[in-house]
Design an enzyme around this catalytic site. Sequence first.
Site, short mmCIF file in Angstrom:
data_model
loop_
_atom_site.label_atom_id
_atom_site.label_comp_id
_atom_site.label_asym_id
_atom_site.label_seq_id
_atom_site.Cartn_x
_atom_site.Cartn_y
_atom_site.Cartn_z
CB CYS A 56 43.74 33.99 35.69
SG CYS A 56 43.56 34.39 33.93
CG ASP A 63 42.70 36.75 39.28
OD1 ASP A 63 43.63 37.54 39.03
OD2 ASP A 63 42.16 36.03 38.43
#
Length: 165
Positions: A56, A63
């Site tokens: 992120c 992620d």
Amino acid sequence: MTGRKEEELEGVTLLGNQGTTYTFDYNPDILEVFENKHQGRDYFVKFNCPEFTTLCPMTGQPDFATVYISYIPDVKMVESKSLKLYLFSFRNHGDFHEDAMNIIMNDLIKLMDPRYIEVWGKFTPRGGISIDPYTNYGRPGTKYEKMAEYRMMNHDLYPETVDNR
């Protein structure tokens, strides 16, 4: 035995290389191609990449996604080990999900100039929401451009349930 000639494999350096170096910083230069021996036929090549990771850009949190890449080759095809290493190179790359999928697609278009390509990232939920960006491209002025438009308009007609993640 028939198969590819040595000169057809000249640009393929990573496959079978026991000294592979894994880089975790975005690097499209890792990608390698080989010639499509079936240029007179349309067919899909599909990759399912269930261990994609990126960061992120705001929080630095990881992620995770499964990335699906499907394309109809023209002259060049991406070599699978180089694609794997390229996808690994996103490990420390901070970008939004939508950006990462578009970057992947743009890099593959630049590399191969396929007739058609689509990239779909199915990210695991964070904060109670999942983001599944889908992007595609069909070569302008061809039936593949129309195909891309059709698939974009119809790609998610049957939304999934949460229990399939």
